[in-house]
Design an enzyme around this catalytic site. Structure first.
Site, PDB file in Angstrom:
ATOM      1  N   ALA A 235      13.056 -20.820 -33.241  1.00 28.70           N
ATOM      2  CA  ALA A 235      11.765 -19.703 -32.769  1.00 28.70           C
ATOM      3  C   ALA A 235      12.399 -19.395 -31.327  1.00 28.70           C
ATOM      4  O   ALA A 235      12.245 -17.912 -31.113  1.00 28.70           O
ATOM      5  CB  ALA A 235      10.781 -20.447 -32.478  1.00 28.70           C
ATOM      6  N   GLU A 238      15.542 -16.712 -32.771  1.00 25.06           N
ATOM      7  CA  GLU A 238      15.446 -15.754 -33.778  1.00 25.06           C
ATOM      8  C   GLU A 238      15.043 -14.320 -33.698  1.00 25.06           C
ATOM      9  O   GLU A 238      15.627 -13.361 -33.906  1.00 25.06           O
ATOM     10  CB  GLU A 238      15.075 -16.435 -35.129  1.00 25.06           C
ATOM     11  N   SER A 240      13.908 -13.225 -30.664  1.00 19.79           N
ATOM     12  CA  SER A 240      14.295 -12.095 -29.692  1.00 19.79           C
ATOM     13  C   SER A 240      15.315 -11.392 -30.057  1.00 19.79           C
ATOM     14  O   SER A 240      15.361 -10.208 -29.391  1.00 19.79           O
ATOM     15  CB  SER A 240      14.655 -13.257 -28.589  1.00 19.79           C
ATOM     16  N   CYS A 342       2.262 -16.883 -30.288  1.00 13.53           N
ATOM     17  CA  CYS A 342       3.768 -17.399 -29.857  1.00 13.53           C
ATOM     18  C   CYS A 342       3.569 -18.047 -28.488  1.00 13.53           C
ATOM     19  O   CYS A 342       3.212 -17.504 -27.347  1.00 13.53           O
ATOM     20  CB  CYS A 342       4.587 -16.112 -29.635  1.00 13.53           C
ATOM     21  N   GLU A 351      13.122 -12.819 -20.806  1.00 12.51           N
ATOM     22  CA  GLU A 351      14.512 -12.493 -21.280  1.00 12.51           C
ATOM     23  C   GLU A 351      14.876 -11.033 -21.608  1.00 12.51           C
ATOM     24  O   GLU A 351      15.719 -10.395 -21.260  1.00 12.51           O
ATOM     25  CB  GLU A 351      14.892 -13.377 -22.429  1.00 12.51           C
TER      26      GLU A 351
HETATM   27  C1  HEM Z   1      10.360 -11.734 -28.879  1.00  3.44           C
HETATM   28  C2  HEM Z   1      10.706 -12.952 -29.465  1.00  3.44           C
HETATM   29  C3  HEM Z   1       9.460 -13.534 -30.174  1.00  3.44           C
HETATM   30  C4  HEM Z   1       8.562 -13.012 -31.304  1.00  3.44           C
HETATM   31  C5  HEM Z   1       8.502 -11.507 -31.568  1.00  3.44           C
HETATM   32  C6  HEM Z   1       7.736 -14.235 -31.537  1.00  3.44           C
HETATM   33  C7  HEM Z   1       6.726 -14.096 -32.482  1.00  3.44           C
HETATM   34  C8  HEM Z   1       5.968 -15.076 -32.762  1.00  3.44           C
HETATM   35  C9  HEM Z   1       4.912 -15.095 -33.763  1.00  3.44           C
HETATM   36  C10 HEM Z   1       4.452 -13.863 -34.400  1.00  3.44           C
HETATM   37  C11 HEM Z   1       4.547 -16.478 -33.894  1.00  3.44           C
HETATM   38  C12 HEM Z   1       3.106 -16.728 -34.632  1.00  3.44           C
HETATM   39  C13 HEM Z   1       3.354 -16.960 -36.158  1.00  3.44           C
HETATM   40  C14 HEM Z   1       1.836 -17.142 -36.852  1.00  3.44           C
HETATM   41  O1  HEM Z   1       0.939 -16.771 -36.203  1.00  3.44           O
HETATM   42  O2  HEM Z   1       1.756 -17.566 -37.638  1.00  3.44           O
HETATM   43  C15 HEM Z   1       5.080 -17.276 -33.081  1.00  3.44           C
HETATM   44  C16 HEM Z   1       5.075 -18.491 -32.938  1.00  3.44           C
HETATM   45  C17 HEM Z   1       5.881 -19.351 -32.001  1.00  3.44           C
HETATM   46  N1  HEM Z   1       6.750 -18.977 -31.363  1.00  3.44           N
HETATM   47 FE1  HEM Z   1       7.527 -17.139 -30.930  1.00  3.44          FE
HETATM   48  N2  HEM Z   1       8.262 -15.291 -30.878  1.00  3.44           N
HETATM   49  C18 HEM Z   1       9.301 -15.004 -30.093  1.00  3.44           C
HETATM   50  C19 HEM Z   1       9.888 -15.917 -29.330  1.00  3.44           C
HETATM   51  C20 HEM Z   1       9.739 -17.111 -29.042  1.00  3.44           C
HETATM   52  C21 HEM Z   1      10.552 -17.826 -27.918  1.00  3.44           C
HETATM   53  C22 HEM Z   1      11.400 -17.261 -27.203  1.00  3.44           C
HETATM   54  C23 HEM Z   1       9.857 -19.177 -28.300  1.00  3.44           C
HETATM   55  C24 HEM Z   1      10.655 -20.557 -27.684  1.00  3.44           C
HETATM   56  C25 HEM Z   1       9.921 -21.441 -27.394  1.00  3.44           C
HETATM   57  C26 HEM Z   1       9.055 -19.217 -29.276  1.00  3.44           C
HETATM   58  C27 HEM Z   1       8.336 -20.123 -29.988  1.00  3.44           C
HETATM   59  C28 HEM Z   1       7.305 -20.326 -31.031  1.00  3.44           C
HETATM   60  C29 HEM Z   1       6.610 -21.351 -31.256  1.00  3.44           C
HETATM   61  C30 HEM Z   1       7.045 -22.849 -31.003  1.00  3.44           C
HETATM   62  C31 HEM Z   1       5.599 -20.849 -32.123  1.00  3.44           C
HETATM   63  C32 HEM Z   1       4.607 -21.616 -32.794  1.00  3.44           C
HETATM   64  C33 HEM Z   1       3.068 -21.624 -31.984  1.00  3.44           C
HETATM   65  C34 HEM Z   1       2.281 -22.271 -32.836  1.00  3.44           C
HETATM   66  O3  HEM Z   1       2.228 -22.448 -34.166  1.00  3.44           O
HETATM   67  O4  HEM Z   1       1.140 -22.723 -32.063  1.00  3.44           O
HETATM   68  N3  HEM Z   1       8.885 -17.898 -29.674  1.00  3.44           N
HETATM   69  N4  HEM Z   1       6.131 -16.543 -32.372  1.00  3.44           N
END
Ligand code: HEM
Length: 389
Positions: A235, A238, A240, A342, A351
């Site tokens: 996450a 990917e 980003s 997220c 970043e």
């Molecule tokens: C621009 C880049 C990113 C986008 C567009 C993005 C988008 C998202 C989205 C839409 C979800 C929620 C999925 C859902 O509602 O079912 C999510 C969850 C998550 N993202 Fe990102 N993400 C990004 C970058 C990152 C980065 C850099 C990390 C690094 C730690 C990260 C870690 C996570 C984690 C751990 C979750 C799970 C949260 C949970 O279930 O409580 N993401 N992300």
């Protein structure tokens, strides 16, 4: 008699995959949400999508995957990584898995990483040929991989492996998956977990100043630590990469530049997140009857929250199909909403602000040569984006 709205939108159709936005607009003009042939409710409006993501009765309920033509248990290396991570869990388990890593990704912590991100971005740009380079493989991709690997304490010599394994795993999130892709995802899951398990063992014996050591010190089980680390590595880069690629192509095709000053660049990043969503679809399953835009879904019924459709809803945004670098306000749903919002949003934003800012500082007249899109919808992005100064 009232009948629920229906849609026959085919998310695998090449024409749809190459440009879903006209299809979304046509659907949205007819209904905010509609049922497909399989009885899944698809949301097209910002309001319906946002309501779905925030509704605690609509949950991410992980079910171990199986595929025809492969024996039972064959997908275990893929399944074990999902069953044990926060994003596929709800309620107390979700909280237990999210809490130990949440602090590491809050704004304060992320601010401290900024000088290192600036340094890495500058080093990567020093290496490119200004007269023509692929901004994905040379800049947008390595930067977040290196940052998240360093944060966790995984040596950056594994960056290429991490990228390949992650790519193989996420292909499983598309609506149609070939057997070759399943095999590749299983092999990647196994290799990824083996490597991470090795590091977990080392940190248990000799803690270091990194996130794996912090996770090892919690009460999470071994499988949960491994799954958390793999989730963060995946996450953590990917989406980003694709936000960068999709956003840059949109910006350059619109003949625009990032808005002026750090605050301006920050606004441009939000527009990059909105305009061509890197993550298009998230699934929820009803655990109680829930009414969404006039349609009631019953327990066990699935809902697909379409983030890209929500982000182009004219009820939520002015001039919705125009890329406006200083759009403000910008209530996009690119990072989701509700309890799965997220976790990495502050890191991803920092970043992107630093890397996009530096790219245009170095190459103020940057232009687009050629962009090669991927053939996937759920994770929408470009294979290559060639640019020149
Ligand atoms: C621009 C880049 C990113 C986008 C567009 C993005 C988008 C998202 C989205 C839409 C979800 C929620 C999925 C859902 O509602 O079912 C999510 C969850 C998550 N993202 Fe990102 N993400 C990004 C970058 C990152 C980065 C850099 C990390 C690094 C730690 C990260 C870690 C996570 C984690 C751990 C979750 C799970 C949260 C949970 O279930 O409580 N993401 N992300």
């Amino acid at each position: 008699m009232h009948s629920d709205p229906k849609t026959s939108l085919d998310l695998n159709h090449p024409e749809f995959v190459s440009d879903p936005y006209p299809f979304f607009a046509a659907e949205r003009a007819r209904h905010e949400a509609a049922l497909n042939e399989a009885g899944i409710l698809l949301t097209f409006s910002h309001e319906a999508t946002s309501a779905v993501l925030r509704d605690r009765r609509l949950q991410r309920l992980w079910k171990d995957r199986e595929v025809e033509g492969r024996p039972a248990g064959y997908l275990e290396p893929f399944n074990v990584l999902h069953r044990n991570q926060m994003m596929e869990n709800e309620g107390k388990v979700h909280t237990r898995l999210r809490r130990p890593v949440a602090a590491a990704f809050n704004r304060g912590h992320v601010e401290r990483l900024k000088p290192r991100v600036q340094e890495l971005a500058a080093q990567l740009l020093d290496e490119v040929d200004p007269d023509g380079f692929d901004v994905i493989s040379q800049y947008a991709e390595p930067l977040p991989v290196l940052v998240i690997a360093e944060l966790l304490g995984v040596p950056t010599s594994y960056a290429d492996d991490l990228r390949d394994w992650s790519q193989a795993i996420v292909k499983m999130y598309e609506p149609a998956v070939s057997t070759e892709r399943v095999d590749a995802a299983v092999a990647a899951g196994q290799a990824f977990a083996d490597l991470v398990r090795d590091f977990v063992g080392h940190r248990r014996a000799k803690p270091a100043d990194d996130l794996i050591s912090d996770l090892v010190a919690t009460d999470l089980s071994e499988d949960e630590v491994v799954a958390s680390v793999v989730l963060l590595l995946n996450a953590g880069h990917e989406a980003s990469v694709n936000v960068f690629g999709n956003g840059l192509v949109s910006l350059l095709e619109a003949g625009e530049k990032p808005a002026a000053g750090p605050a301006g660049v920050a606004l441009t990043i939000e527009e990059m997140l909105r305009f061509d969503s890197a993550l298009q679809l998230f699934e929820r399953t009803a655990v109680e009857p829930v009414e969404i835009a006039g349609t009631t879904v019953e327990p066990g019924q699935k809902v697909w929250a379409l983030l890209g459709a929500a982000n182009r809803d004219p009820k939520a945004f002015e001039e919705v199909d125009r890329f406006i670098p200083d759009r403000d306000p910008n209530p996009h749903l690119a990072f989701s909403a509700g309890i799965h919002f997220c976790l990495g949003a502050p890191l991803a934003r920092m970043e992107l602000v630093e890397s996009v800012g530096l790219l245009f500082e170095r190459f103020p007249t940057l232009n687009l040569r050629k962009a090669e899109p991927r053939d996937t919808f759920v994770l929408k992005g470009y294979e290559t984006v060639e640019v020149a100064r």
